[in-house]
Design a protein around this motif. Structure first.
Motif, short mmCIF file in Angstrom:
data_model
loop_
_atom_site.label_atom_id
_atom_site.label_comp_id
_atom_site.label_asym_id
_atom_site.label_seq_id
_atom_site.Cartn_x
_atom_site.Cartn_y
_atom_site.Cartn_z
N HIS A 1 0.83 -1.21 0.00
CA HIS A 1 0.00 0.00 0.00
C HIS A 1 0.86 1.26 0.00
O HIS A 1 0.51 2.25 -0.63
N VAL A 2 1.96 1.23 0.72
CA VAL A 2 2.83 2.41 0.80
C VAL A 2 3.48 2.69 -0.55
O VAL A 2 3.62 3.85 -0.94
N THR A 3 3.86 1.65 -1.28
CA THR A 3 4.52 1.85 -2.57
C THR A 3 3.54 2.05 -3.73
O THR A 3 3.96 2.44 -4.81
N ALA A 4 2.27 1.83 -3.52
CA ALA A 4 1.28 2.07 -4.57
C ALA A 4 1.14 3.58 -4.80
O ALA A 4 1.54 4.40 -3.97
N TRP A 5 0.55 3.96 -5.92
CA TRP A 5 0.42 5.38 -6.26
C TRP A 5 -0.32 6.16 -5.19
O TRP A 5 0.06 7.28 -4.85
N TYR A 6 -1.40 5.58 -4.66
CA TYR A 6 -2.18 6.30 -3.64
C TYR A 6 -1.41 6.42 -2.33
O TYR A 6 -1.55 7.41 -1.61
N GLY A 7 -0.59 5.44 -2.02
CA GLY A 7 0.25 5.52 -0.83
C GLY A 7 1.30 6.61 -0.97
O GLY A 7 1.58 7.35 -0.02
N GLN A 8 1.86 6.75 -2.17
CA GLN A 8 2.85 7.79 -2.42
C GLN A 8 2.21 9.18 -2.36
O GLN A 8 2.81 10.12 -1.84
N VAL A 9 0.99 9.29 -2.87
CA VAL A 9 0.27 10.58 -2.81
C VAL A 9 0.00 10.95 -1.35
O VAL A 9 0.21 12.10 -0.94
N LEU A 10 -0.45 9.99 -0.56
CA LEU A 10 -0.70 10.26 0.86
C LEU A 10 0.58 10.60 1.59
O LEU A 10 0.60 11.50 2.44
N LEU A 11 1.66 9.91 1.26
CA LEU A 11 2.94 10.20 1.89
C LEU A 11 3.44 11.59 1.52
O LEU A 11 3.96 12.32 2.37
N PHE A 12 3.27 11.97 0.25
CA PHE A 12 3.65 13.32 -0.17
C PHE A 12 2.81 14.37 0.56
O PHE A 12 3.35 15.37 1.04
N ALA A 13 1.51 14.14 0.64
CA ALA A 13 0.62 15.08 1.33
C ALA A 13 0.98 15.19 2.81
O ALA A 13 0.97 16.29 3.38
N TRP A 14 1.32 14.07 3.43
CA TRP A 14 1.70 14.07 4.83
C TRP A 14 3.01 14.83 5.02
O TRP A 14 3.15 15.61 5.96
N THR A 15 3.96 14.65 4.10
CA THR A 15 5.22 15.37 4.16
C THR A 15 4.99 16.87 4.04
O THR A 15 5.57 17.67 4.79
#
Length: 135
Positions: free
Chosen positions: A69-83
């Motif tokens: 989930h973290v490496t999927a596109w939506y996980g990356q988007v959420l991680l970017f938003a969190w950053t």
């Protein structure tokens, strides 16, 4: 419905729907809302971070399930938003510290530092992602 005006005074509306006719947009209002929203987002992101750490402690099967989930596109988007939320909240928090000591309250400075906070948060986010991806 209006209040009874005093002699020579303009009647004031009582209904909140009239607010749109009298209120002018201010960047500081938007940034205040964004500060509160990113605070909520940081709590949610922290819970996701804890779940990732628990998955690491749980062993390879748990980690593989969460890692997908973290490496999927939506996980990356959420991680970017969190950053970005971390960077924005940090930069705006520094701005609030200056306000706590009584600096930057005039409208011109508050507006300028507001734009500076937004720019700094995006620069900080880009720098962190560049460091993570290319280091």
């Amino acid at each position: 419905m209006t209040t009874k005006p005093q002699a020579g005074a303009k009647p004031m509306p009582l209904s909140p729907f009239m607010l749109g006719q009298y209120y002018r947009f201010q960047i500081t209002s938007l940034l205040s809302f964004a500060h509160r929203s990113t605070g909520v987002g940081l709590v949610i992101g922290a819970l996701l971070l804890v779940s990732w750490l628990v998955a690491i402690a749980g062993g390879p099967q748990w980690y593989a399930a969460v890692s997908g989930h973290v490496t999927a596109w939506y996980g990356q988007v959420l991680l970017f938003a969190w950053t970005w939320a971390v960077c924005y909240h940090l930069c705006n928090g520094i701005r609030h510290l200056f306000w706590d000591i009584g600096r930057g309250f005039d409208i011109k400075t508050a507006t300028a530092t507001g734009y500076l906070v937004v720019a700094a948060s995006f620069i900080c986010t880009a720098a962190l992602w560049a460091l993570a991806c290319f280091a």
